[in-house]
Design an enzyme around this catalytic site. Structure first.
Site, PDB file in Angstrom:
ATOM      1  N   GLU A 121       1.132  -1.573  -0.260  1.00 17.05           N
ATOM      2  CA  GLU A 121       0.150   0.195   0.285  1.00 17.05           C
ATOM      3  C   GLU A 121       0.621   1.101  -0.201  1.00 17.05           C
ATOM      4  O   GLU A 121       1.514   1.567   1.240  1.00 17.05           O
ATOM      5  CB  GLU A 121      -0.974   0.069   1.314  1.00 17.05           C
ATOM      6  N   CYS A 177      -2.316   8.588   2.222  1.00 14.83           N
ATOM      7  CA  CYS A 177      -2.016   8.155   0.877  1.00 14.83           C
ATOM      8  C   CYS A 177      -3.464   8.631  -0.075  1.00 14.83           C
ATOM      9  O   CYS A 177      -3.137   8.956  -1.093  1.00 14.83           O
ATOM     10  CB  CYS A 177      -1.924   6.800   0.472  1.00 14.83           C
TER      11      CYS A 177
HETATM   12  P1  NAD Z   1      10.278   7.061   3.761  1.00 16.96           P
HETATM   13  O1  NAD Z   1      10.714   6.662   2.547  1.00 16.96           O
HETATM   14  O2  NAD Z   1      11.811   7.184   4.501  1.00 16.96           O
HETATM   15  O3  NAD Z   1       9.608   6.055   5.116  1.00 16.96           O
HETATM   16  C1  NAD Z   1       8.607   5.342   4.714  1.00 16.96           C
HETATM   17  C2  NAD Z   1       7.969   4.725   5.596  1.00 16.96           C
HETATM   18  O4  NAD Z   1       8.271   3.088   5.242  1.00 16.96           O
HETATM   19  C3  NAD Z   1       8.087   4.854   7.211  1.00 16.96           C
HETATM   20  O5  NAD Z   1       7.514   4.397   7.848  1.00 16.96           O
HETATM   21  C4  NAD Z   1       9.634   4.265   7.251  1.00 16.96           C
HETATM   22  O6  NAD Z   1      10.000   3.644   8.638  1.00 16.96           O
HETATM   23  C5  NAD Z   1       9.760   3.258   6.464  1.00 16.96           C
HETATM   24  N1  NAD Z   1      10.424   2.601   5.698  1.00 16.96           N
HETATM   25  C6  NAD Z   1      11.180   3.600   5.357  1.00 16.96           C
HETATM   26  N2  NAD Z   1      13.093   2.660   4.903  1.00 16.96           N
HETATM   27  C7  NAD Z   1      12.320   0.444   5.394  1.00 16.96           C
HETATM   28  C8  NAD Z   1      12.908  -0.329   4.956  1.00 16.96           C
HETATM   29  N3  NAD Z   1      13.950  -0.339   4.068  1.00 16.96           N
HETATM   30  N4  NAD Z   1      12.103  -0.987   4.976  1.00 16.96           N
HETATM   31  C9  NAD Z   1      11.239  -1.173   5.553  1.00 16.96           C
HETATM   32  N5  NAD Z   1      10.524   0.017   5.954  1.00 16.96           N
HETATM   33  C10 NAD Z   1      11.359   1.333   5.755  1.00 16.96           C
HETATM   34  O7  NAD Z   1       9.455   8.424   4.313  1.00 16.96           O
HETATM   35  P2  NAD Z   1       9.046   9.341   4.796  1.00 16.96           P
HETATM   36  O8  NAD Z   1       9.990  10.884   5.076  1.00 16.96           O
HETATM   37  O9  NAD Z   1       9.214   8.391   6.747  1.00 16.96           O
HETATM   38  O10 NAD Z   1       7.641   9.826   4.493  1.00 16.96           O
HETATM   39  C11 NAD Z   1       7.529   9.936   3.381  1.00 16.96           C
HETATM   40  C12 NAD Z   1       6.937   9.125   2.534  1.00 16.96           C
HETATM   41  O11 NAD Z   1       6.463   8.111   2.926  1.00 16.96           O
HETATM   42  C13 NAD Z   1       5.632  10.417   2.065  1.00 16.96           C
HETATM   43  O12 NAD Z   1       6.023  10.865   0.708  1.00 16.96           O
HETATM   44  C14 NAD Z   1       4.667   9.115   1.951  1.00 16.96           C
HETATM   45  O13 NAD Z   1       5.038   8.852  -0.053  1.00 16.96           O
HETATM   46  C15 NAD Z   1       4.812   8.299   1.695  1.00 16.96           C
HETATM   47  N6  NAD Z   1       4.025   7.543   3.403  1.00 16.96           N
HETATM   48  C16 NAD Z   1       3.120   7.141   2.542  1.00 16.96           C
HETATM   49  C17 NAD Z   1       1.959   6.448   3.526  1.00 16.96           C
HETATM   50  C18 NAD Z   1       0.822   5.980   3.539  1.00 16.96           C
HETATM   51  O14 NAD Z   1       0.416   6.288   3.867  1.00 16.96           O
HETATM   52  N7  NAD Z   1       0.501   5.156   1.846  1.00 16.96           N
HETATM   53  C19 NAD Z   1       2.691   6.595   4.996  1.00 16.96           C
HETATM   54  C20 NAD Z   1       3.365   6.861   5.259  1.00 16.96           C
HETATM   55  C21 NAD Z   1       4.731   7.764   4.448  1.00 16.96           C
END
Ligand code: NAD
Length: 477
Positions: free
Chosen positions: A249, A283
């Site tokens: 998702e 999202c």
């Molecule tokens: P990010 O891409 O670093 O992290 C997004 C999420 O993924 C976080 O919860 C993080 O802990 C997890 N994550 C990151 N790297 C991981 C890995 N290697 N293995 C497992 N989990 C990992 O970015 P961010 O700054 O935390 O969030 C920014 C972007 O993330 C937003 O612009 C949005 O696109 C996306 N996001 C989407 C949702 C959603 O509901 N689909 C929720 C939160 C963030």
């Protein structure tokens, strides 16, 4: 009042074996409010062993009994809403009212999955030969590794844990380190309701280290992730390498198409409410607004007026209708996108600036005449930012809606049934909501296509992802 959050492994709350922890901050004040345990490999091994043993126990418990335990957890969450809501608000920033909604919705989701677990039917296929019985059975896939983000600390975790429990699976969840309290309170409710030791396990730590260890591990049979597209692609690739199915998702960039025959006041009011919920960190947040020429000015001025009425402030203050953004990264990202769009000719109709120097507050922002080359028109803003531009004909609106690789949610406002049908059929998106904001109910599918991921987090489709099909054919002798 904010709890220090431990790991939950094999039915017990415990500190990390290394003693390490991560600080947790209140995004409204920048103050440290607590800590969360940082798991290392020893803790992950313990969680995997527990999930392995827990699966063997849970899968043998009848769906009828599982369902009763789950319903009790839902009741506990409802009872505890007054205690849990300030925890969600303190760690994530959202207004208290939204935290209460997140908790009530979580209880609804658990109840729906609890009921649905009793309907994971197989089927009987008529045989070609007398005496042969052909049965299709549904079995739980096995221990699940799940990863949830910080925007809905409880709401994201509850969909995965409930679907896994309903199907008869055990789970190791890596919760969000920045907002650990929501998943911890969810686990407390399930544990108190009687979920046996080992069935649900909760860890925190270094996201990449944990996912790289859990996904390939032979105990784990299924992966579920909610987060950004870039991370989702890495995790889906790793899962595929180890032949494990995944539910992904991921990000979205929801188009909103407002036709000139729509109820403009209703559309602007509903869309403003949806846009600024959770400070836009959703999202399925409406993002790329396309408004038909004739009603462009009217819509923009009404929508802007609604945006100006949003009361930004600490989520714990009952007067606030939009809280702080969850982290500093998003504030900087949104600010940079506003500046980029303005440089390329967009006009700032409302907001556009950070508020103050304490906490991650950002103004509800409306940009008009945004060119499609602006960064915000191509990357997910994930913040309180509406991008409004105009269109003339239906084909223009469809091609703009489908321009990006995302395909999660889309919104359409029109009084014409023909236009509504055409848009529903033409927009490349996992979900289309027409003339209202009707997404994310427990009983309806929730998921995207294209770069927004695959699989579903709602509806009967969600449980399907946690089950495997077994075909048994028997000749009676
Ligand atoms: P990010 O891409 O670093 O992290 C997004 C999420 O993924 C976080 O919860 C993080 O802990 C997890 N994550 C990151 N790297 C991981 C890995 N290697 N293995 C497992 N989990 C990992 O970015 P961010 O700054 O935390 O969030 C920014 C972007 O993330 C937003 O612009 C949005 O696109 C996306 N996001 C989407 C949702 C959603 O509901 N689909 C929720 C939160 C963030």
């Amino acid at each position: 009042m904010y709890p220090n959050v431990s790991l939950f492994i094999n039915g017990k709350w415990q500190a990390a074996s290394s003693g390490r922890s991560i600080d947790v901050f209140d995004p409204a004040t920048d103050e440290k409010v607590g800590t969360v345990a940082h798991a290392d490999k020893n803790d992950l091994d313990a969680a995997l062993a527990a999930a392995d043993a827990g699966f063997k126990v849970w899968r043998k418990i009848s769906a009828y009994e599982r369902s009763k335990v789950m319903r009790k957890a839902a009741a506990l969450l409802r009872e505890r809403s007054e205690h849990i809501a300030p925890i969600l608000t303190t760690e994530q920033g959202k207004p208290l009212a939204e935290s209460h909604t997140e908790i009530q919705t979580a209880a609804d989701i658990i109840e729906w999955f609890a009921e649905e677990s009793r309907r994971t039917y197989g089927r009987l296929i008529p045989a070609r030969v007398a005496g042969v019985r052909q049965v299709v059975e549904k079995e739980p896939i096995g221990p699940v590794a799940a990863f949830t983000p910080w925007n809905y600390p409880m709401g994201q975790a509850v969909r995965k844990v409930s679907a896994a429990l309903a199907a008869g699976c055990s789970i190791v969840l890596k919760g969000p380190e920045e907002t650990p309290g929501g998943s911890a309170e969810l686990y407390r409710a399930f544990h108190d309701a009687g979920v046996p030791a080992g069935v649900i396990n909760l860890v925190f730590g270094s996201p990449a280290e944990i996912s790289e260890y859990l996904i390939p591990h032979p105990v784990i049979r299924k992966i579920s992730f909610t987060g950004s597209t870039v991370v989702g692609k890495q995790l889906a690739a790793l899962a595929a390498l180890h032949m494990k199915p995944s539910t992904m998702e991921l990000g979205g960039h929801a188009p909103v198409i407002v036709f000139d025959d729509a109820d403009i006041e209703q559309a602007s009011m509903l869309l403003a409410r949806a846009k600024f919920r959770n400070a836009g960190q959703v999202c399925v947040s409406p993002t790329r607004f396309m408004v038909q020429d004739k009603v462009y000015d009217d819509f923009l001025s009404r929508f802007t007026a609604h945006a100006r009425q949003v009361k930004v402030g600490p989520g714990l203050d009952k007067n606030s209708t939009m809280g702080a953004m969850a982290n500093e990264r998003r504030v900087r990202a949104v600010q940079a996108m506003v500046e980029d769009a303005a440089r390329l000719g967009a006009s700032i109709k409302a907001g556009g600036e950070r508020i103050g120097t304490r906490g991650n507050f950002f103004e509800p922002t409306v940009l008009g005449e945004v060119p499609s080359s602006a960064r915000a028109m191509n990357e997910e803003p994930f913040g309180p930012m509406a991008l409004v531009s105009r269109f003339s004909g239906k084909d223009d609106a469809i091609s703009e809606a489908n321009r990006l690789p995302y395909g999660l949610a889309a919104y359409v406002y029109t009084r014409s049934p023909e236009t509504a049908d055409l848009m529903a059929a033409s927009i490349e998106s996992g979900m289309v909501s027409i003339n209202h904001h009707g997404l994310a109910l427990p009983e309806t599918p929730f998921g995207g296509i294209k770069d927004s991921g695959h699989g579903s987090e709602g509806g009967t489709e969600a449980i399907e992802g946690y089950m495997v099909t077994k075909f048994v054919t028997r000749l009676n002798v």
